[in-house]
Design a protein around this motif. Sequence first.
Motif, PDB file in Angstrom:
ATOM      1  N   ARG A 150       5.639  -1.218   9.791  1.00  0.00           N
ATOM      2  CA  ARG A 150       6.600  -1.604   8.757  1.00  0.00           C
ATOM      3  C   ARG A 150       7.020  -3.063   8.951  1.00  0.00           C
ATOM      4  NH1 ARG A 150       9.656   2.437   9.175  1.00  0.00           N
ATOM      5  NH2 ARG A 150      11.281   1.626  10.546  1.00  0.00           N
ATOM      6  N   ASP A 186       2.058   5.432   3.961  1.00  0.00           N
ATOM      7  CA  ASP A 186       3.422   5.861   4.260  1.00  0.00           C
ATOM      8  C   ASP A 186       4.402   5.118   3.344  1.00  0.00           C
ATOM      9  OD1 ASP A 186       5.921   6.449   5.290  1.00  0.00           O
ATOM     10  OD2 ASP A 186       5.362   6.086   7.378  1.00  0.00           O
ATOM     11  N   HIS A 188       7.447   4.733   3.574  1.00  0.00           N
ATOM     12  CA  HIS A 188       8.512   4.073   4.324  1.00  0.00           C
ATOM     13  C   HIS A 188       8.028   2.836   5.065  1.00  0.00           C
ATOM     14  CE1 HIS A 188      10.980   7.536   3.420  1.00  0.00           C
ATOM     15  NE2 HIS A 188      10.086   8.337   3.983  1.00  0.00           N
TER      16      HIS A 188
END
Length: 240
Positions: A150, A186, A188
């Motif tokens: 991320r 994903d 997120h």
Amino acid sequence: MWVTERDEAMIEWLSLVKITSMEGVRWMLGALNGTDGPVSLRKAQSWCARMETVQLVERGRVSSVGGALVWPTHAASGRTPPSLLRQTTRHEVAVSIASARYVAAGWSWDKDRAPAEVGTVHSADGIAFRDDAVELVEVELTGKRPQRYRQIFSAFSWRIAREGVTAIRYFCTDSAARAVRAALQDPHAGGRALAERVHVHAVFDGRGVWESAVQPKGVAAGTSTTPAGPVQGMFDEQGE
């Protein structure tokens, strides 16, 4: 024994990547010969032996990294010789192979230097340039945690928007490729917005060896560098 301009260019490249394997030498010599493929192992070994004679390179082996390793001497590069037992050696060698393959395909290669103003600073393993294409290159031999992806994807998004980066290209082991692809899916991790710019290639084995002579689509000489669509970009494989 004389040192040619090609020898000097090889030493300059070795000083940039710090350490490589015979595969790296084969591909880089091929590039400097003006071809888009590697020279033979015999020719690579002959070059290394000649450079050892004039004390410009040294060679050694590590059981966890495939084949003989090659690095420039302190006299040649001004660098302290690498410790072959460092945990990063396998990764550094793999990055050098990616670098040599890019140069053989007509790209320029340099170390990546992430801008300090990025909120989550991340430097890729290399940056490659060809025509109007600018690619950030990552060599991923071991998958990372989703939180780390991320952060990395956030830094990549910033650089695509502000620096003209046209693609992110991952060269991975099979397991690391699965981790990168999962992170891209994903919701997120922030990877979905990057999907059309990210290309994942499973090319390395567990030792960090890239055996196939086939160059990945998008890297090979004469191939388009236009970003692929979301699905194609995320699931590119070597030679497809």
